[in-house]
Design a protein around this motif. Sequence first.
Motif, PDB file in Angstrom:
ATOM      1  N   MET A  65     -14.473  42.025 -19.057  1.00 56.20           N
ATOM      2  CA  MET A  65     -15.116  40.768 -18.720  1.00 56.20           C
ATOM      3  C   MET A  65     -15.991  40.305 -19.883  1.00 56.20           C
ATOM      4  O   MET A  65     -16.581  41.119 -20.604  1.00 56.20           O
ATOM      5  N   SER A  66     -16.091  39.008 -20.038  1.00 51.70           N
ATOM      6  CA  SER A  66     -16.907  38.454 -21.114  1.00 51.70           C
ATOM      7  C   SER A  66     -18.383  38.766 -20.910  1.00 51.70           C
ATOM      8  O   SER A  66     -18.900  38.632 -19.793  1.00 51.70           O
ATOM      9  N   PRO A  67     -19.088  39.134 -21.981  1.00 48.99           N
ATOM     10  CA  PRO A  67     -20.535  39.319 -21.882  1.00 48.99           C
ATOM     11  C   PRO A  67     -21.302  38.000 -21.934  1.00 48.99           C
ATOM     12  O   PRO A  67     -22.523  37.978 -21.738  1.00 48.99           O
TER      13      PRO A  67
ATOM     14  N   GLY B 261      -0.095  53.526  -8.444  1.00 50.71           N
ATOM     15  CA  GLY B 261      -1.129  52.962  -7.585  1.00 50.71           C
ATOM     16  C   GLY B 261      -1.987  51.914  -8.255  1.00 50.71           C
ATOM     17  O   GLY B 261      -3.091  51.624  -7.793  1.00 50.71           O
ATOM     18  N   PHE B 262      -1.497  51.326  -9.341  1.00 53.82           N
ATOM     19  CA  PHE B 262      -2.219  50.306 -10.096  1.00 53.82           C
ATOM     20  C   PHE B 262      -3.615  50.763 -10.519  1.00 53.82           C
ATOM     21  O   PHE B 262      -4.629  50.098 -10.235  1.00 53.82           O
ATOM     22  N   PRO B 263      -3.721  51.886 -11.233  1.00 57.82           N
ATOM     23  CA  PRO B 263      -5.027  52.270 -11.747  1.00 57.82           C
ATOM     24  C   PRO B 263      -5.520  51.237 -12.760  1.00 57.82           C
ATOM     25  O   PRO B 263      -4.748  50.711 -13.561  1.00 57.82           O
ATOM     26  N   LEU B 264      -6.808  50.940 -12.711  1.00 57.92           N
ATOM     27  CA  LEU B 264      -7.408  50.018 -13.669  1.00 57.92           C
ATOM     28  C   LEU B 264      -8.925  50.129 -13.564  1.00 57.92           C
ATOM     29  O   LEU B 264      -9.459  50.630 -12.578  1.00 57.92           O
ATOM     30  N   ALA B 265      -9.578  49.662 -14.582  1.00 55.82           N
ATOM     31  CA  ALA B 265     -11.036  49.571 -14.590  1.00 55.82           C
ATOM     32  C   ALA B 265     -11.424  48.153 -14.966  1.00 55.82           C
ATOM     33  O   ALA B 265     -10.703  47.470 -15.702  1.00 55.82           O
ATOM     34  N   VAL B 266     -12.545  47.693 -14.442  1.00 62.82           N
ATOM     35  CA  VAL B 266     -13.130  46.413 -14.839  1.00 62.82           C
ATOM     36  C   VAL B 266     -14.512  46.696 -15.400  1.00 62.82           C
ATOM     37  O   VAL B 266     -15.345  47.317 -14.736  1.00 62.82           O
ATOM     38  N   ARG B 267     -14.745  46.274 -16.618  1.00 57.75           N
ATOM     39  CA  ARG B 267     -16.030  46.485 -17.260  1.00 57.75           C
ATOM     40  C   ARG B 267     -16.400  45.250 -18.075  1.00 57.75           C
ATOM     41  O   ARG B 267     -15.528  44.501 -18.532  1.00 57.75           O
ATOM     42  N   THR B 268     -17.675  45.053 -18.296  1.00 57.74           N
ATOM     43  CA  THR B 268     -18.148  43.990 -19.183  1.00 57.74           C
ATOM     44  C   THR B 268     -18.207  44.540 -20.605  1.00 57.74           C
ATOM     45  O   THR B 268     -18.823  45.581 -20.849  1.00 57.74           O
ATOM     46  N   ALA B 269     -17.557  43.852 -21.517  1.00 56.65           N
ATOM     47  CA  ALA B 269     -17.535  44.294 -22.912  1.00 56.65           C
ATOM     48  C   ALA B 269     -18.864  43.993 -23.590  1.00 56.65           C
ATOM     49  O   ALA B 269     -19.546  43.024 -23.244  1.00 56.65           O
ATOM     50  N   ASP B 270     -19.231  44.828 -24.552  1.00 55.85           N
ATOM     51  CA  ASP B 270     -20.380  44.448 -25.365  1.00 55.85           C
ATOM     52  C   ASP B 270     -19.926  43.377 -26.350  1.00 55.85           C
ATOM     53  O   ASP B 270     -18.714  43.195 -26.573  1.00 55.85           O
ATOM     54  N   PRO B 271     -20.852  42.611 -26.934  1.00 55.58           N
ATOM     55  CA  PRO B 271     -20.443  41.460 -27.754  1.00 55.58           C
ATOM     56  C   PRO B 271     -19.505  41.813 -28.905  1.00 55.58           C
ATOM     57  O   PRO B 271     -18.547  41.074 -29.170  1.00 55.58           O
TER      58      PRO B 271
END
Length: 238
Positions: free
Chosen positions: A153-155, A191-201
């Motif tokens: 995700m966008s920071p 099982g559609f493994p995935l992660a959602v994280r906010t990236a650093d700039p």
Amino acid sequence: MNSEPTPVQDSPFRSEPGDRDLAPQHVLPMVVRLEKAAPPARTDALETAARAVLVMLSDERSLGDGEWAQVMRDWQDARIRKVVRRARGAEWRRAESLPGITVTGKSAEVRVFPPVPLDGWPKDLAKLQVSGTELDDPEPPAGPDLSGPVLWMSPDVEMSAGKAMAQAGHGAQLAWWELSDEERAAWRDAGFPLAVRTADPARWRELTRAGLPLVRDAGFTEIAPGSCTVVADHPALR
């Protein structure tokens, strides 16, 4: 929008008017269960929403001659809109009675429904609240497994939890479109493994230049048109 190899004019997420705007517009409804006593963690809700989109895309009812296949095609031929609403108690039970698929995470439950016309929501979904869905993470999420799919995700863009869930779903869908049939099957079978994280700039700048699927929001709600919101970093696309 996908910078490589999909041309800008073919993107379902771009902000400029185009052929997709002339097609009948549909929306993919999603409902997150939000009980007052036990709200889900934000990151888990985003990840569960992304998996829900993938489960819907890969469901046999969405493919070939399946009962949802035509409306899925109609939806994907136009702008790819997703709207996340929230429900609790009796609202959630009514939502569960409608045709759809419920996907469960660690703390989140998200039900995804076949696309509907913009003005054709089932009444039990139409009356659910859409704005102001706010969720928090009790603790900062651990670092993601970088050997697996990560939706970054966008920071720079602030979004409500509901909006962020829809954007995570967009990112997952763009990754799905880019994969081969074999790669899709492997992801589904795992099982559609995935992660959602906010990236650093710094990472975000690198990711947006890496040729990976990139979501540019059309600006219908909350954020400015053309805002870059998600990069889909799937191992098969690196």
